[in-house]
Design a protein around this motif. Structure first.
Motif, PDB file in Angstrom:
ATOM      1  N   VAL A 179      10.325 -49.400  98.807  1.00 58.09           N
ATOM      2  CA  VAL A 179      11.695 -49.556  98.310  1.00 58.09           C
ATOM      3  C   VAL A 179      12.257 -50.909  98.739  1.00 58.09           C
ATOM      4  O   VAL A 179      12.811 -51.654  97.925  1.00 58.09           O
ATOM      5  CB  VAL A 179      12.594 -48.405  98.816  1.00 58.09           C
ATOM      6  CG1 VAL A 179      14.066 -48.708  98.547  1.00 58.09           C
ATOM      7  CG2 VAL A 179      12.202 -47.092  98.139  1.00 58.09           C
TER       8      VAL A 179
ATOM      9  N   LYS B 177       4.236 -39.434  89.904  1.00 59.97           N
ATOM     10  CA  LYS B 177       5.609 -39.606  90.386  1.00 59.97           C
ATOM     11  C   LYS B 177       6.255 -38.237  90.607  1.00 59.97           C
ATOM     12  O   LYS B 177       5.853 -37.238  89.978  1.00 59.97           O
ATOM     13  CB  LYS B 177       6.410 -40.430  89.373  1.00 59.97           C
ATOM     14  CG  LYS B 177       5.901 -41.859  89.216  1.00 59.97           C
ATOM     15  CD  LYS B 177       6.727 -42.651  88.215  1.00 59.97           C
ATOM     16  CE  LYS B 177       6.541 -42.147  86.799  1.00 59.97           C
ATOM     17  NZ  LYS B 177       7.246 -42.973  85.796  1.00 59.97           N
TER      18      LYS B 177
ATOM     19  N   ILE C  58      16.504 -42.276  95.002  1.00 60.39           N
ATOM     20  CA  ILE C  58      16.493 -43.683  94.601  1.00 60.39           C
ATOM     21  C   ILE C  58      16.569 -43.796  93.077  1.00 60.39           C
ATOM     22  O   ILE C  58      17.332 -44.615  92.533  1.00 60.39           O
ATOM     23  CB  ILE C  58      15.222 -44.386  95.128  1.00 60.39           C
ATOM     24  CG1 ILE C  58      15.307 -44.571  96.646  1.00 60.39           C
ATOM     25  CG2 ILE C  58      15.001 -45.730  94.441  1.00 60.39           C
ATOM     26  CD1 ILE C  58      16.333 -45.583  97.102  1.00 60.39           C
ATOM     27  N   TYR C  59      15.788 -42.980  92.389  1.00 60.39           N
ATOM     28  CA  TYR C  59      15.798 -42.990  90.918  1.00 60.39           C
ATOM     29  C   TYR C  59      17.211 -42.718  90.393  1.00 60.39           C
ATOM     30  O   TYR C  59      17.714 -43.420  89.505  1.00 60.39           O
ATOM     31  CB  TYR C  59      14.822 -41.941  90.394  1.00 60.39           C
ATOM     32  CG  TYR C  59      14.756 -41.835  88.890  1.00 60.39           C
ATOM     33  CD1 TYR C  59      13.777 -42.504  88.164  1.00 60.39           C
ATOM     34  CD2 TYR C  59      15.694 -41.075  88.181  1.00 60.39           C
ATOM     35  CE1 TYR C  59      13.721 -42.421  86.781  1.00 60.39           C
ATOM     36  CE2 TYR C  59      15.655 -40.987  86.802  1.00 60.39           C
ATOM     37  CZ  TYR C  59      14.661 -41.660  86.110  1.00 60.39           C
ATOM     38  OH  TYR C  59      14.629 -41.570  84.736  1.00 60.39           O
TER      39      TYR C  59
ATOM     40  N   ILE D 118      19.615 -45.639  91.092  1.00 62.48           N
ATOM     41  CA  ILE D 118      19.401 -46.743  90.145  1.00 62.48           C
ATOM     42  C   ILE D 118      20.059 -46.414  88.820  1.00 62.48           C
ATOM     43  O   ILE D 118      20.744 -47.247  88.206  1.00 62.48           O
ATOM     44  CB  ILE D 118      17.893 -47.015  89.964  1.00 62.48           C
ATOM     45  CG1 ILE D 118      17.297 -47.573  91.260  1.00 62.48           C
ATOM     46  CG2 ILE D 118      17.657 -47.989  88.814  1.00 62.48           C
ATOM     47  CD1 ILE D 118      15.782 -47.664  91.247  1.00 62.48           C
TER      48      ILE D 118
ATOM     49  N   ALA E 233      12.138 -47.900  89.587  1.00 64.91           N
ATOM     50  CA  ALA E 233      11.633 -46.739  90.343  1.00 64.91           C
ATOM     51  C   ALA E 233      10.144 -46.553  90.106  1.00 64.91           C
ATOM     52  O   ALA E 233       9.402 -46.119  91.001  1.00 64.91           O
ATOM     53  CB  ALA E 233      12.397 -45.478  89.950  1.00 64.91           C
TER      54      ALA E 233
ATOM     55  N   TRP F   1      12.470 -40.468  96.694  1.00 67.07           N
ATOM     56  CA  TRP F   1      12.211 -41.203  95.443  1.00 67.07           C
ATOM     57  C   TRP F   1      13.171 -40.739  94.352  1.00 67.07           C
ATOM     58  O   TRP F   1      13.716 -41.555  93.600  1.00 67.07           O
ATOM     59  CB  TRP F   1      10.768 -40.997  94.991  1.00 67.07           C
ATOM     60  CG  TRP F   1      10.400 -41.820  93.788  1.00 67.07           C
ATOM     61  CD1 TRP F   1       9.899 -43.097  93.788  1.00 67.07           C
ATOM     62  CD2 TRP F   1      10.523 -41.444  92.407  1.00 67.07           C
ATOM     63  NE1 TRP F   1       9.701 -43.528  92.494  1.00 67.07           N
ATOM     64  CE2 TRP F   1      10.081 -42.545  91.629  1.00 67.07           C
ATOM     65  CE3 TRP F   1      10.965 -40.299  91.762  1.00 67.07           C
ATOM     66  CZ2 TRP F   1      10.054 -42.520  90.234  1.00 67.07           C
ATOM     67  CZ3 TRP F   1      10.948 -40.256  90.372  1.00 67.07           C
ATOM     68  CH2 TRP F   1      10.497 -41.359  89.620  1.00 67.07           C
TER      69      TRP F   1
END
Length: 476
Positions: free
Chosen positions: A386, A65, A332-333, A336, A357, A329
């Motif tokens: 996603v 990741k 997005i993490y 969230i 995620a 990413w």
């Protein structure tokens, strides 16, 4: 303390449509073919395909990741749908390659097993010969040190039992599943198209161990009849298709515990809308060429798993993200995390949000590996992951959280409106929607409330032209 960035516009809105898997020729065509031929809900078909990809790739690949943490790429699914929705045929088409691969490997395994049996018999015969010498020397009071050393040497030369390519398990108990993964391939799939036996049986009794395997951690398994064993570096895919009544019963019995230990946080949930009543025959001859291509690709990936049957210390390949995908990413993490706050989108689903995620990264890695893309995971592949995972997030909410009737109506209306978006039609009259939409929504007040909710979510906008109300399906 610095100002916290507003992440509200980063995450997909409610009602996001299923990804079309552009540029992903093999999986897209197989999904479209199965959806068309058996006329099962698209969400169900996508989950069936991804379950198969997870099972094939998890043994040979991990994903790194963008935060620097390496993780398995395995997925856990729970799919909820009534009898006749297409659960069994959908899963069978995508998993047929595993039984075919096991059958093709059986001749190799049988040869290895015969060699192992012969080798063990040779060692046993030599041990018996040495034991006779030991008995004679003991009777004469002579030293047996040399014989002891020879017995130790012979036991060390005893061949290891070969591992079989057993990957699929149905409603096995945890003990049987873990033992199978210990003695045979350490990569496995608990796959059931009729999951009531799994949910109501013993298959999901040891949830903490399933959590550990999902995270790539070792587990210890105690056994009554024989000594305990440790299962290390194992990989597991779970895909359980069940009916509403079964999942409701499971939630009544174990739901609080299962959610408390974090099992459901790791699960991707899908409640596909039934296509029953709409599955009309379109043509008499069905082609299955694309699902055959899908199966061939599954077998290609399975070949990369074979080394782990012979070399337990072999290392998996690691899939990484491109720079653009890494930035997205992380965004997005963070978004969230922002929505976990009080009043946020995930305020009441913090357990689920904490693993979302991670699941997105896993889905992106699986799509990348399956399609055989060069280099690192691209931004477009991540965007596809996603969208899919946020659909699963909505379905998780529908099962585990109580939504208002207005929100439910809005969701159903938005799914119905997707047929116009898919055909490229973005403007539609409100009266026409009321005339042809699902029966319950044709009530004037119910439809108006649902439209206002969708407008609030940014899914569409309403405007008046003369005496006619129109709907712009592009939203904000």
């Amino acid at each position: 303390m610095g100002r916290v960035r507003d992440y509200r516009n980063v995450l997909p809105n409610y009602g996001v449509r299923f990804p079309r898997f552009h540029k992903m020729e093999v999986i897209r065509k197989a999904i479209d073919e199965v959806e068309n031929n058996i006329q099962a809900p698209r969400g169900l078909v996508i989950c069936s395909a991804l379950s198969a990809v997870s099972l094939a790739a998890q043994g040979a690949y991990d994903v790194l990741k963008p935060n620097g943490h390496k993780t398995p790429c395995s997925l856990y699914f729970i799919l909820v749908g009534e009898s006749g929705v297409g659960k069994s045929p959908s899963m069978s088409f995508f998993t047929k390659a595993f039984e075919e691969a096991r059958g093709e490997y059986s001749s190799v395994y049988n040869k290895l097993r015969n060699e192992w049996v012969a080798g063990c018999r040779m060692i046993d015969a030599q041990i018996k010969s040495v034991q006779r010498m030991v008995n004679k020397k003991v009777s004469r009071g002579e030293s047996t040190f040399d014989e002891f050393s020879l017995l130790v040497k012979l036991e060390g030369e005893r061949p290891s039992k070969p591992k079989n390519l057993r990957l699929l398990y149905n409603d096995s108990t945890p003990e049987a599943l873990f033992l199978g993964m210990y003695e045979d391939a350490c990569s496995a799939g608990l796959i059931s198209a009729e999951g009531s036996s799994v949910l109501q049986g013993r298959a999901l009794n040891d949830l903490a161990k399933y959590n550990s395997i999902w995270s790539g951690e070792a587990i210890s398994v105690d056994r009554v009849s024989t000594e305990r064993f440790e299962l290390r570096d194992a990989r597991l895919t779970i895909s359980v298709m069940t009916q509403h009544s079964s999942i409701e019963k499971f939630l009544e019995q174990k739901g609080g515990f299962a959610r408390g230990v974090g099992f459901f946080a790791r699960v991707l949930t899908m409640v596909p809308e039934s296509t029953q009543g709409e599955r009309f025959i379109k043509n008499g001859t069905l082609s299955w060429g694309y699902i055959d291509s899908f199966s061939n690709r599954i077998k290609e990936i399975l070949l990369e798993n074979l080394i782990f049957l012979y070399e337990p210390k072999a290392t998996r390949k690691v899939v990484e993200f491109s720079d653009a995908a890494s930035r997205y990413w992380i965004e997005i993490y963070n978004a969230i995390e922002y929505e976990i706050r009080d009043g946020g989108r995930f305020e009441k689903m913090r357990d689920h949000a904490s693993k979302l995620a991670d699941n997105i990264a896993r889905v992106a890695a699986l799509l990348h590996v399956f399609e055989g893309f060069d280099g690192d995971i691209s931004l477009s592949t991540l965007e596809c992951a996603v969208d899919f995972c946020f659909i699963c997030s909505e379905h998780f909410e529908s099962i585990f959280m109580q939504r208002s009737q207005v929100e439910i109506d809005a969701y159903q209306l938005n799914e119905w409106l997707d047929r116009y978006r898919d055909s490229g039609r973005w403007l539609i009259q409100k009266n026409m929607v009321r005339q042809f939409c699902p029966n319950r929504l044709r009530n004037k007040d119910i439809l108006q409330n649902a439209l206002e909710e969708l407008s609030h979510q940014g899914q569409l906008s309403l405007y008046k032209e003369g005496n006619t109300w129109n709907i712009d399906l592009r939203g904000d």
